[in-house]
Each structure stands twice: as C-alpha cells, then as structure tokens.
Design a protein around this motif. Sequence first.
Motif, PDB file in Angstrom:
ATOM      1  N   HIS A  12     -13.342  12.986  29.009  1.00  0.00           N
ATOM      2  CA  HIS A  12     -14.121  12.682  27.810  1.00  0.00           C
ATOM      3  C   HIS A  12     -14.950  13.914  27.440  1.00  0.00           C
ATOM      4  CE1 HIS A  12     -13.557   8.692  29.715  1.00  0.00           C
ATOM      5  NE2 HIS A  12     -13.326   8.343  28.457  1.00  0.00           N
ATOM      6  N   ASP A  45     -16.293  -3.885  24.220  1.00  0.00           N
ATOM      7  CA  ASP A  45     -15.197  -3.072  24.741  1.00  0.00           C
ATOM      8  C   ASP A  45     -13.935  -3.941  24.817  1.00  0.00           C
ATOM      9  OD1 ASP A  45     -17.307  -1.372  24.966  1.00  0.00           O
ATOM     10  OD2 ASP A  45     -17.279  -1.253  27.153  1.00  0.00           O
ATOM     11  N   ARG A  68      -9.768   9.533  22.478  1.00  0.00           N
ATOM     12  CA  ARG A  68     -10.653   9.897  23.595  1.00  0.00           C
ATOM     13  C   ARG A  68     -10.996  11.380  23.550  1.00  0.00           C
ATOM     14  NH1 ARG A  68      -7.452   8.584  27.601  1.00  0.00           N
ATOM     15  NH2 ARG A  68      -6.934  10.678  28.281  1.00  0.00           N
ATOM     16  N   GLY A  71     -13.519  12.377  21.059  1.00  0.00           N
ATOM     17  CA  GLY A  71     -14.867  11.875  21.300  1.00  0.00           C
ATOM     18  C   GLY A  71     -15.185  10.584  20.575  1.00  0.00           C
ATOM     19  N   ARG A  74     -14.505   5.955  24.464  1.00  0.00           N
ATOM     20  CA  ARG A  74     -14.662   6.225  25.893  1.00  0.00           C
ATOM     21  C   ARG A  74     -13.799   5.199  26.608  1.00  0.00           C
ATOM     22  NH1 ARG A  74     -17.658   9.274  28.728  1.00  0.00           N
ATOM     23  NH2 ARG A  74     -19.084   9.769  27.044  1.00  0.00           N
ATOM     24  N   GLN A  75     -13.024   5.647  27.577  1.00  0.00           N
ATOM     25  CA  GLN A  75     -12.178   4.740  28.346  1.00  0.00           C
ATOM     26  C   GLN A  75     -12.638   4.703  29.792  1.00  0.00           C
ATOM     27  OE1 GLN A  75      -8.201   6.374  27.326  1.00  0.00           O
ATOM     28  NE2 GLN A  75      -7.838   4.371  26.381  1.00  0.00           N
ATOM     29  N   TYR A  76     -12.501   3.523  30.375  1.00  0.00           N
ATOM     30  CA  TYR A  76     -12.860   3.329  31.781  1.00  0.00           C
ATOM     31  C   TYR A  76     -12.058   2.146  32.303  1.00  0.00           C
ATOM     32  CZ  TYR A  76     -15.731  -0.485  29.976  1.00  0.00           C
ATOM     33  OH  TYR A  76     -16.155  -1.635  29.339  1.00  0.00           O
ATOM     34  N   ASN A  84     -11.719   0.137  26.522  1.00  0.00           N
ATOM     35  CA  ASN A  84     -12.018   1.096  25.456  1.00  0.00           C
ATOM     36  C   ASN A  84     -13.343   0.746  24.815  1.00  0.00           C
ATOM     37  OD1 ASN A  84      -9.259   2.578  25.037  1.00  0.00           O
ATOM     38  ND2 ASN A  84      -8.814   0.420  25.397  1.00  0.00           N
ATOM     39  N   ARG A  87     -17.599   4.983  20.658  1.00  0.00           N
ATOM     40  CA  ARG A  87     -18.810   5.788  20.854  1.00  0.00           C
ATOM     41  C   ARG A  87     -19.598   5.865  19.539  1.00  0.00           C
ATOM     42  NH1 ARG A  87     -17.055  11.166  24.085  1.00  0.00           N
ATOM     43  NH2 ARG A  87     -19.314  11.378  24.197  1.00  0.00           N
TER      44      ARG A  87
END
Length: 108
Positions: A12, A45, A68, A71, A74-76, A84, A87
Amino acid sequence: MSQSTVERITDHPDLAEVTLQSVLEALVDPVRRSIVRQLAAAGRDIRCGTFDISVTRSTGTHHFKVLRHAGIIRQYYEGTSRMNALRAEELDSLFPGLLDAILAAPEA
C-alpha cells in the motif's frame, strides 16, 4: 489486526506517495469505478468475492491491485477472506471533493 495479518499485503502506498495522476488513471476504468462505488455505498469493508463485477476472478484481482497501488483502497485479510476498505478520508485530505465528484458522476 495481528502483525501476521498486516504483513500479508504490504504494497500500500503511503499517503505522501499518492498522486492525482495515479488516482485518476485508476478511476478511468468502469470496473474500478464500480468497485469504489460499491465500497462507498456499503459504508463498510467488503470481501473480494462479494463485489458485483462482470469480469473473471484474475481480471478482478488485477483491478483490485490497481486500486490498491493508486492508494484508493486498502486490502487486508480476515482469516482467509481478503477485505477491501475505501481510503475515503485519506483521499479527501489529499484531493478534497474528488472522491465525492467521482461518486456523484453518472455511471457510464
């Protein structure tokens, strides 16, 4: 988030690296705009597999990567699910009103 979860997706960009050019280039594609619209509308998300996009899984993965790297998202991971997050606040601090304008524009 546990440290191992954070480290699974590490590419990121920092806020200082996000450029207007990269954001606009990412959002020129209608599939990526659709992903952003869906995230904004959900207000939470979303797991990758639950988006309504009409592309193959590998093509979808590419679109998420572009967003991503620009910017925009944000992925997690939560367990085995790739999540996802838009931002939005970060983008609004860099480019006030841009995301709102994109979301308010009619879909092509």
